[in-house]
Design a protein around this motif. Structure first.
Motif, mmCIF file in Angstrom:
data_model
loop_
_atom_site.group_PDB
_atom_site.id
_atom_site.type_symbol
_atom_site.label_atom_id
_atom_site.label_comp_id
_atom_site.label_asym_id
_atom_site.label_seq_id
_atom_site.Cartn_x
_atom_site.Cartn_y
_atom_site.Cartn_z
ATOM 1 N N UNK A 101 5.457 8.337 -9.162
ATOM 2 C CA UNK A 101 4.482 7.960 -10.181
ATOM 3 C C UNK A 101 3.393 7.011 -9.663
ATOM 4 N N UNK A 102 3.481 6.603 -8.409
ATOM 5 C CA UNK A 102 2.566 5.557 -7.926
ATOM 6 C C UNK A 102 1.192 6.082 -7.545
ATOM 7 N N UNK A 103 1.103 7.292 -7.023
ATOM 8 C CA UNK A 103 -0.175 7.815 -6.583
ATOM 9 C C UNK A 103 -0.746 7.026 -5.419
ATOM 10 N N UNK A 104 -2.045 7.157 -5.216
ATOM 11 C CA UNK A 104 -2.732 6.448 -4.125
ATOM 12 C C UNK A 104 -3.226 5.102 -4.647
ATOM 13 N N UNK A 105 -2.267 4.221 -4.902
ATOM 14 C CA UNK A 105 -2.564 2.902 -5.450
ATOM 15 C C UNK A 105 -1.739 1.851 -4.726
ATOM 16 N N UNK A 106 -2.049 0.598 -4.967
ATOM 17 C CA UNK A 106 -1.288 -0.514 -4.415
ATOM 18 C C UNK A 106 -0.126 -0.803 -5.367
ATOM 19 N N UNK A 107 1.083 -0.701 -4.857
ATOM 20 C CA UNK A 107 2.267 -0.986 -5.670
ATOM 21 C C UNK A 107 2.539 -2.487 -5.639
ATOM 22 N N UNK A 108 2.658 -3.085 -6.822
ATOM 23 C CA UNK A 108 3.008 -4.504 -6.931
ATOM 24 C C UNK A 108 4.522 -4.569 -7.102
ATOM 25 N N UNK A 109 5.204 -4.933 -6.042
ATOM 26 C CA UNK A 109 6.671 -4.859 -6.032
ATOM 27 C C UNK A 109 7.268 -6.072 -6.741
ATOM 28 N N UNK A 110 7.397 -5.953 -8.039
ATOM 29 C CA UNK A 110 7.924 -7.030 -8.885
ATOM 30 C C UNK A 110 9.364 -7.381 -8.553
ATOM 31 N N UNK A 111 10.110 -6.446 -7.973
ATOM 32 C CA UNK A 111 11.521 -6.712 -7.679
ATOM 33 C C UNK A 111 11.727 -7.643 -6.495
ATOM 34 N N UNK A 168 0.818 -1.217 0.000
ATOM 35 C CA UNK A 168 0.000 0.000 0.000
ATOM 36 C C UNK A 168 0.853 1.269 0.000
ATOM 37 N N UNK A 169 0.473 2.213 -0.832
ATOM 38 C CA UNK A 169 1.109 3.520 -0.874
ATOM 39 C C UNK A 169 0.292 4.513 -0.050
ATOM 40 N N UNK A 170 0.862 5.678 0.273
ATOM 41 C CA UNK A 170 0.119 6.658 1.078
ATOM 42 C C UNK A 170 -1.276 6.912 0.512
ATOM 43 N N UNK A 171 -2.249 6.874 1.399
ATOM 44 C CA UNK A 171 -3.634 7.028 0.983
ATOM 45 C C UNK A 171 -4.353 5.709 0.797
#
Length: 346
Positions: free
Chosen positions: A224-234, A144-147
């Motif tokens: 660039x992520x905004x208030x979205x769920x980041x899928x950490x592919x790394x 989760x990203x901020x928001x």
């Protein structure tokens, strides 16, 4: 004055417990936050089998807090030369090409020994010794990203990822991160190297992103992520690790990264899964990941998706900053500082 050391019996192996009354979780205090509570937690879930299954034969890094979670953190990759006879090592190769001997967990006693060193969180590789070049798990990290928060991560997992895996003939096994995030593991045939597994993870993440109605992102750069769920592919790159199932975390209430069933996912709250509650949960309903590696999936369908994305002009994504420049990798520069991009745009 430090409390005297004790000797614990861990499945027939004697393991030393030093300073058992030292406070590790200040908010929990003497009634639930001492070193003894942490070590006894690990002894219990290791002997129950769950923690040992999560770590067995995996090269494992140790996130240690010898003076408690508010003290200095030691992230230990290399295994100390001075160690008990029951503690074994496994050689791994880091992205730099350097090699090192790291902990190879073989028994419950190994886990308790590491916990006595102040290990709060175990970080296993997605491989098994001695073959440390071919992962047997693809790990999906919904961050989760901020928001956003845990509820949003659960929504992406349940509404987007789960039906996609069903469609592809794959099966995922979810667990809480112990914080706001969520992890989903896919057991693999150990036939592909880290680069191929990472490419497969990127292809899966991109498809989740496309189906998420702008609720998830694969954007590596935070701006660039905004208030979205980041899928950490790394998390599928070499030497990148995720907190093990049943690992405690550095949180005030000693939360635990806890496997759950898909049916439980909507009702679970990370704060309900702690070193005080998880042993009872395990005893009552078992380990949802117990049979995870009874099956192993092929990556062909995901690698075909990767090739389709390449043909459509979608290339590789950036690696973490400590990696050498990788073949096919784009510029490792955040967009707001990319002069070439600025000149092209304006």
């Amino acid at each position: 004055m430090a409390s005297p050391a004790e000797e614990l019996d861990v499945d027939g192996i004697a393991v030393r417990l030093s300073s058992p009354d030292k406070i590790y979780y200040p908010q929990l205090g003497e009634d639930g936050g001492t070193k003894r509570h942490l070590v006894e937690y690990y002894r219990t879930v290791a002997l129950q089998g769950a923690a040992l299954r999560a770590l067995r034969d995996r090269p494992t890094h140790l996130q240690r807090f010898p003076d408690g979670i508010e003290g200095e953190e030691v992230y230990q990759k290399r295994l100390p030369a001075k160690r008990p006879e029951h503690v074994e090592s496994c050689e791994v190769t880091f992205p730099s090409g350097r090699k090192a001997d790291v902990l190879r967990v073989r028994s419950a006693a190994n886990i308790v020994w590491a916990a006595n060193l102040g290990t709060v969180t175990f970080h296993p590789w997605a491989v098994r010794c001695p073959d440390t070049d071919h992962p047997d798990e693809l790990r999906i990290d919904l961050d989760p990203q901020p928001g956003t928060g845990f509820d949003e991560a659960v929504a992406i997992a349940d509404e987007v990822l789960r039906p996609l895996l069903d469609e592809l003939g794959l099966e995922g096994f979810p667990k809480t991160s112990g914080g706001r995030g969520l992890h989903v593991y896919i057991p693999l045939e150990a036939r592909w190297d880290f680069v191929e597994v990472r490419h497969a993870g990127i292809a899966l993440a991109r498809e989740v992103e496309r189906r998420s109605a702008d609720r998830a992102t694969t954007a590596w750069w935070k701006e660039e992520r905004g208030e979205r769920i980041f899928i950490d592919f790394n998390q599928n790159a070499r030497d990148r690790t995720i907190a093990a199932a049943y690992s405690a975390r550095k949180t005030p209430i000693a939360t635990v990264s806890t496997p759950v069933t898909w049916d439980e996912l909507r009702d679970v709250h990370p704060d309900d899964c702690t070193i005080a509650t998880v042993p009872g949960l395990l005893a009552d309903r078992g380990d949802p990941m117990e049979a995870m590696h009874d099956k192993a999936f092929a990556l062909d369908v995901l690698l075909e998706m990767w090739e389709k994305d390449l043909a459509a002009g979608l290339g590789d994504l950036p690696y973490p900053p400590n990696y050498p420049k990788m073949p096919g990798e784009p510029k490792r520069v955040q967009p707001s500082k990319d002069r070439d991009r600025k000149n092209k745009d304006g």
